[in-house]
Design a protein around this motif. Structure first.
Motif, mmCIF file in Angstrom:
data_model
loop_
_atom_site.group_PDB
_atom_site.id
_atom_site.type_symbol
_atom_site.label_atom_id
_atom_site.label_comp_id
_atom_site.label_asym_id
_atom_site.label_seq_id
_atom_site.Cartn_x
_atom_site.Cartn_y
_atom_site.Cartn_z
ATOM 1 N N VAL A 364 0.841 -1.195 0.000
ATOM 2 C CA VAL A 364 0.000 0.000 0.000
ATOM 3 C C VAL A 364 0.877 1.246 0.000
ATOM 4 C CG1 VAL A 364 -0.151 0.020 2.512
ATOM 5 C CG2 VAL A 364 -1.929 1.134 1.169
ATOM 6 N N GLU A 365 0.424 2.287 -0.679
ATOM 7 C CA GLU A 365 1.115 3.571 -0.701
ATOM 8 C C GLU A 365 0.459 4.497 0.326
ATOM 9 O OE1 GLU A 365 3.746 4.528 -2.398
ATOM 10 O OE2 GLU A 365 4.002 2.690 -3.572
ATOM 11 N N VAL A 366 1.268 5.053 1.204
ATOM 12 C CA VAL A 366 0.768 5.940 2.257
ATOM 13 C C VAL A 366 1.290 7.347 1.988
ATOM 14 C CG1 VAL A 366 0.707 6.425 4.728
ATOM 15 C CG2 VAL A 366 0.719 4.050 3.916
ATOM 16 N N ARG A 367 0.391 8.325 2.032
ATOM 17 C CA ARG A 367 0.756 9.728 1.820
ATOM 18 C C ARG A 367 0.418 10.525 3.074
ATOM 19 N NH1 ARG A 367 -2.051 8.116 -2.417
ATOM 20 N NH2 ARG A 367 -3.873 9.381 -1.830
ATOM 21 N N ILE A 368 1.370 11.363 3.496
ATOM 22 C CA ILE A 368 1.185 12.194 4.701
ATOM 23 C C ILE A 368 1.298 13.655 4.285
ATOM 24 C CG2 ILE A 368 2.014 12.682 7.019
ATOM 25 C CD1 ILE A 368 3.371 9.943 7.001
ATOM 26 N N GLU A 369 0.320 14.455 4.714
ATOM 27 C CA GLU A 369 0.342 15.891 4.429
ATOM 28 C C GLU A 369 0.202 16.649 5.746
ATOM 29 O OE1 GLU A 369 -2.743 16.803 1.711
ATOM 30 O OE2 GLU A 369 -2.049 15.407 0.151
ATOM 31 N N LEU A 370 1.068 17.619 5.946
ATOM 32 C CA LEU A 370 0.998 18.492 7.124
ATOM 33 C C LEU A 370 0.936 19.917 6.606
ATOM 34 C CD1 LEU A 370 1.058 18.624 10.234
ATOM 35 C CD2 LEU A 370 3.540 18.956 10.082
ATOM 36 N N ALA A 371 -0.183 20.591 6.859
ATOM 37 C CA ALA A 371 -0.395 21.938 6.306
ATOM 38 C C ALA A 371 -0.949 22.867 7.380
ATOM 39 C CB ALA A 371 -1.353 21.877 5.119
ATOM 40 N N GLN A 372 -0.565 24.129 7.254
ATOM 41 C CA GLN A 372 -1.036 25.177 8.167
ATOM 42 C C GLN A 372 -2.128 25.964 7.457
ATOM 43 O OE1 GLN A 372 1.987 28.007 9.505
ATOM 44 N NE2 GLN A 372 1.629 27.295 11.583
ATOM 45 N N ARG A 373 -3.301 26.027 8.076
ATOM 46 C CA ARG A 373 -4.437 26.699 7.460
ATOM 47 C C ARG A 373 -4.359 28.205 7.668
ATOM 48 N NH1 ARG A 373 -9.421 24.029 7.338
ATOM 49 N NH2 ARG A 373 -10.261 25.658 8.678
ATOM 50 N N ALA A 374 -5.305 28.912 7.042
ATOM 51 C CA ALA A 374 -5.329 30.376 7.166
ATOM 52 C C ALA A 374 -5.623 30.817 8.592
ATOM 53 C CB ALA A 374 -6.369 30.962 6.208
ATOM 54 N N ASP A 375 -6.398 30.015 9.332
ATOM 55 C CA ASP A 375 -6.705 30.367 10.724
ATOM 56 C C ASP A 375 -5.632 29.855 11.689
ATOM 57 O OD1 ASP A 375 -7.151 27.695 10.540
ATOM 58 O OD2 ASP A 375 -9.189 27.720 11.345
ATOM 59 N N ARG A 376 -4.453 29.480 11.181
ATOM 60 C CA ARG A 376 -3.293 29.027 11.943
ATOM 61 C C ARG A 376 -3.440 27.619 12.476
ATOM 62 N NH1 ARG A 376 -0.353 32.550 9.834
ATOM 63 N NH2 ARG A 376 1.296 32.084 11.334
#
Length: 452
Positions: A364-376
Motif C-alpha cells: 500500500v502507498e501511504v501519503r502524509i500531508e501536514l499543512a497550516q491553514r489560514a486560521d493558523r
C-alpha cells in the motif's frame, strides 16, 4: 466561634436572624425612647412657659403694681435680682434647687429624682424697677409615666418581635432546606447502590434547583465513566486473553522443541512477537489513561512538530510493510505554537501510518500531508490507496477496542486502541480527528490542531 460552626445551617440562620433583629430593634427602641422623652419634655416646657407668660407680661408692663397671685395649682415664683421673692407658690425643695440670680436668657431645667420630675422654665424680665426672673414649674410625672409605659411596650414588643423573627427564620429555613434533605437522602441511596435516577429538582427556579441540575450532570458523567471503565476492563481482558494464550502455547512448543535448535528459535521468535504485542497494548492503555489526568497544557512550536513528523516517516519506512511512505509539509509559520508535545504528535502520526499500512492491501502507498491553514490551525492528513474502511465501521472507528474485520489480520496495531489514542491526544489539544473513505478509494484520516 467554634460553637457556631457546630450548629446546623437552620440553627445558624435562625441565630443570625435573631441577632440582627435584636440589634436593629434595640436601635429602633432607643430612638423611640429618646423621641418620646424629648416630646414629653417639650410638652412640659410649653405648659410651664404658658403658666409664666401672663406674669412675664404683667411684670414687664406694670412695673409699679404688684403682680397678681397665681391661681390654685399654678406653680410660679417671681424673684428680683436682689434675691427677694415677689410671688412664690413653688414648693420649698424646688425653690432651693433653683440657681441664684437672674439668668441672661430663658432657661429650662429638669429637676427631681427618678420618679418625680419637674420641668422649670426661668424667663428673665427687665422693667423700670430692675431685673426679675419668672420661674414657672410644671409637674412632669405624667410625662415620666408616659415614657415608662412606652419603654415597657418597646421592651415587650422587641421581645415578641425577636421570638417571631426566630420562629419565622426557623420555619423558612426548614422549608428552604427541605430540597437539600431530599437530595441528601437520594444521594445516600445512590451511593449505596439502592436507587437509580437523579437527585430531585425542586419546582422553584432557584440556587438549589441549579445545584441539583449540576449534580445530576455530574452523576451522569460519573455513570458514563463507570460504564466506560467497565467496558474497557472487559475489552482489555478479552484483548489480553488471546496474546497471553498464544504466548503460553509458544512457550509450551518451545519446551517441546528443546532438542531442535531451528524449531526452538522459531518458537522463541514468535513468543517475542506476542510479548511485544502485549507490551505495545499495555503502553497504549497507559497512555489512554494518562489522557484523563489533569496536566499542564503543553506548548510546542510548529517547527518541532515538523521534525517529529519526519522522524515518524523514517520509522514507518524502516518498519516496512508498505510500498512507500511519502510526505509533504506546508507550514510557513514555524513559530506558531500548539497544545501538544512532540512525543504525543509522533504517536498520532505513528498510529495513523501503522493503521494505514495494517488495513491496506500489500504494498500500500501511504501519503502524509501536514499543512497550516489560514486560521493558523494545523491539519495532518494520512491517506492510503488501499481498500478503505467498511462504512458501518466509520461511526465507531475511534472507540476503544474496536477494529474493522479486515484489520484483524494485521500484524501492526491490532489492539483497537490506536485511533482512540489519536482522537484522545487531539481532543486534549483542543482539536479533533476524523476518518473517512476517499472517493477514489482508500482511507483518509484527518487530525486538526488549533493554534494556542
Amino acid at each position: 466561634m467554634r460553637w457556631l460552626r457546630r450548629l446546623s445551617v437552620r440553627a445558624r440562620i435562625t441565630t443570625g436572624s435573631v441577632l440582627v433583629g435584636a440589634v436593629v430593634l434595640t436601635l429602633i427602641a432607643l430612638v423611640l425612647h429618646v423621641e418620646v422623652r424629648q416630646a414629653t419634655l417639650e410638652t412640659d416646657r410649653s405648659l410651664a412657659a404658658g403658666d409664666a407668660a401672663p406674669f412675664v407680661s404683667d411684670v414687664r408692663n406694670n412695673p409699679d403694681e404688684p403682680p397678681d397671685q397665681p391661681a390654685e395649682g399654678v406653680l410660679v415664683g417671681i424673684r428680683s435680682s436682689s434675691g427677694a421673692w415677689i410671688v412664690d407658690t413653688l414648693p420649698e425643695d424646688l425653690r432651693r434647687s433653683l440657681p441664684d440670680g437672674v439668668p441672661a436668657t430663658t432657661t429650662t431645667l429638669r429637676l427631681g429624682d427618678g420618679r418625680r420630675q419637674t420641668t422649670v422654665v426661668g424667663t428673665p424680665v427687665e422693667n423700670d424697677g430692675g431685673r426679675f426672673v419668672v420661674w414657672a414649674a410644671h409637674d412632669g410625672r405624667a410625662g415620666h409615666e408616659t415614657v415608662e409605659r412606652v419603654d415597657r411596650s418597646l421592651v415587650v414588643g422587641t421581645l415578641l418581635a425577636l421570638v417571631a423573627s426566630g420562629l419565622a427564620a426557623w420555619l423558612l429555613s426548614t422549608v428552604a432546606l427541605r430540597p437539600v434533605t431530599r437530595m441528601r437522602r437520594t444521594a445516600e441511596a445512590l451511593s449505596g447502590g439502592d436507587a437509580t435516577g437523579h437527585l430531585p429538582v425542586g419546582p422553584s427556579e432557584d440556587e438549589l434547583a441549579d445545584l441539583a441540575r449540576t449534580l445530576n450532570a455530574f452523576i451522569d458523567r460519573q455513570r458514563e465513566n463507570a460504564v466506560r471503565e467497565r467496558r474497557m476492563v472487559s475489552d482489555a481482558s478479552h484483548e489480553l486473553r488471546t496474546p497471553l494464550a498464544a504466548l503460553t502455547a509458544r512457550l509450551e512448543l518451545a519446551h517441546r522443541s528443546s532438542g531442535d535448535a531451528v524449531a526452538l528459535e522459531r518458537e522463541l521468535a514468535a513468543a517475542e512477537s506476542d510479548a511485544a504485542r502485549l507490551t505495545a497494548l499495555a503502553e497504549t492503555m497507559l497512555e489512554l489513561s494518562r489522557l484523563d489526568e489533569t496536566q499542564p497544557t503543553p506548548s510546542t512550536p510548529a517547527a518541532a512538530l515538523v521534525t517529529e513528523l519526519m522522524g515518524s516517516v523514517d520509522r514507518a519506512r524502516a518498519l516496512g510493510g508498505a510500498g512507500g511512505v511519502d510526505f509533504t509539509v506546508d507550514v510557513p509559520d514555524g513559530d506558531e505554537r500548539y497544545a501538544v508535545t512532540p512525543a504525543a504528535f509522533g504517536r498520532i502520526v505513528d498510529n495513523l501510518v501503522a493503521n494505514a499500512i495494517a488495513a491496506g492491501a500489500p504494498a500500500v502507498e501511504v501519503r502524509i500531508e501536514l499543512a497550516q491553514r489560514a486560521d493558523r490551525a494545523l491539519d495532518l492528513v494520512v491517506c492510503d490507496d488501499g481498500p478503505g474502511v467498511p462504512e458501518d465501521f466509520l461511526p465507531r472507528a475511534f472507540d476503544r477496542f474496536t477494529r474493522a474485520d479486515g484489520a484483524r489480520r494485521a500484524v501492526l496495531g491490532g489492539g483497537g486502541l490506536g485511533l482512540a489514542l489519536v482522537r484522545g491526544i487531539a481532543a486534549r489539544a483542543g482539536g479533533d480527528a476524523t476518518l473517512a473513505n476517499a472517493p477514489e478509494g482508500g482511507a483518509v484520516a484527518t487530525v486538526r490542531l488549533p493554534a494556542r
